[in-house]
Design a protein around this motif. Structure first.
Motif, PDB file in Angstrom:
ATOM      1  N   GLU A  53      -0.335  -1.217  -0.769  1.00  0.00           N
ATOM      2  CA  GLU A  53       0.791  -0.296  -0.623  1.00  0.00           C
ATOM      3  C   GLU A  53       0.442   1.055  -1.228  1.00  0.00           C
ATOM      4  N   VAL A  54      -0.130   1.034  -2.426  1.00  0.00           N
ATOM      5  CA  VAL A  54      -0.505   2.295  -3.084  1.00  0.00           C
ATOM      6  C   VAL A  54      -1.586   3.003  -2.278  1.00  0.00           C
ATOM      7  N   ALA A  55      -2.633   2.273  -1.907  1.00  0.00           N
ATOM      8  CA  ALA A  55      -3.731   2.884  -1.150  1.00  0.00           C
ATOM      9  C   ALA A  55      -3.250   3.382   0.214  1.00  0.00           C
ATOM     10  N   GLY A  56      -2.468   2.560   0.893  1.00  0.00           N
ATOM     11  CA  GLY A  56      -1.986   2.947   2.220  1.00  0.00           C
ATOM     12  C   GLY A  56      -1.090   4.162   2.191  1.00  0.00           C
ATOM     13  N   ARG A  57      -0.211   4.214   1.224  1.00  0.00           N
ATOM     14  CA  ARG A  57       0.742   5.323   1.165  1.00  0.00           C
ATOM     15  C   ARG A  57       0.094   6.614   0.681  1.00  0.00           C
ATOM     16  N   PRO A  63       3.006   4.635   5.676  1.00  0.00           N
ATOM     17  CA  PRO A  63       4.151   4.069   4.955  1.00  0.00           C
ATOM     18  C   PRO A  63       4.396   2.618   5.382  1.00  0.00           C
ATOM     19  N   SER A  64       4.883   1.842   4.460  1.00  0.00           N
ATOM     20  CA  SER A  64       5.250   0.460   4.794  1.00  0.00           C
ATOM     21  C   SER A  64       6.510   0.094   4.028  1.00  0.00           C
TER      22      SER A  64
END
Length: 183
Positions: A53-57, A63-64
């Motif tokens: 979540e941190v890496a993706g955002r 966003p997820s």
């Protein structure tokens, strides 16, 4: 010094080791070992989900909306499913200082009363967990998030974990009663 976590610690004296109660404890130990492994995997998976979540955002601008809820479900499962294993080792929060101050006979009575009170509370909580699970299944309850996963998942994990914890506490109370001097 050991390189990893020591999972097999010495047994507390109030955990049954022989007879019918010992046999029941050995069966429960096998279940607890399996649930502990599942709990460890769930905690690791929650860490992976939150890291994604941190890496993706922040790095990939993806966003997820599912990661917080999934990680909560995984951590609920890890917490409740490991409770029986922890109780079998007396790993829950307790007042160890009293053990060293009280005479052995008084400390045994204190432990018995604490186990009895814990059994009563956890038994009630376990029944409530099963009630929540049945209601969630019956009503098709889901969370209020955009992902909207079914609530029977966390309630089922809570009910299963509390059932194993209640079984462990009941075995410890029964072992204490079996060891008590007969009048």
């Amino acid at each position: 010094m050991t390189a990893g976590l020591e999972l097999e610690q010495p047994r507390p004296a109030d955990v049954p080791v022989s007879g019918v109660l010992g046999t029941a404890q050995r069966l429960l130990d096998r279940l607890n070992a399996l649930l502990m492994a599942v709990s460890a995997l769930a905690a690791a998976a929650a860490g992976g989900v939150l890291t994604w979540e941190v890496a993706g955002r922040y790095f990939f601008k993806i966003p997820s909306d599912w990661q917080d809820e999934l990680s909560i479900f995984l951590l609920v499962g890890a917490t409740f499913l490991s409770a029986g294993w922890i109780q079998a080792r007396r790993g829950h929060v307790g007042i160890d200082a009293l053990e060293h101050v009280l005479p052995h006979a008084v400390d045994r009575v204190r432990r018995f009363l604490v186990d009895l009170a814990s059994l009563a509370f956890c038994g009630f909580f376990c029944l409530r967990c099963w009630t929540l699970l049945l209601e969630a299944l019956e009503d098709g309850q889901t969370s209020n998030s955009a992902w909207s996963p079914p609530l029977w998942i966390p309630y089922g994990l809570m009910a299963a974990g509390m059932s194993v914890l209640v079984a462990q506490l009941a075995l410890q109370v029964a072992a204490h009663v079996a060891r008590s001097p007969k009048s």
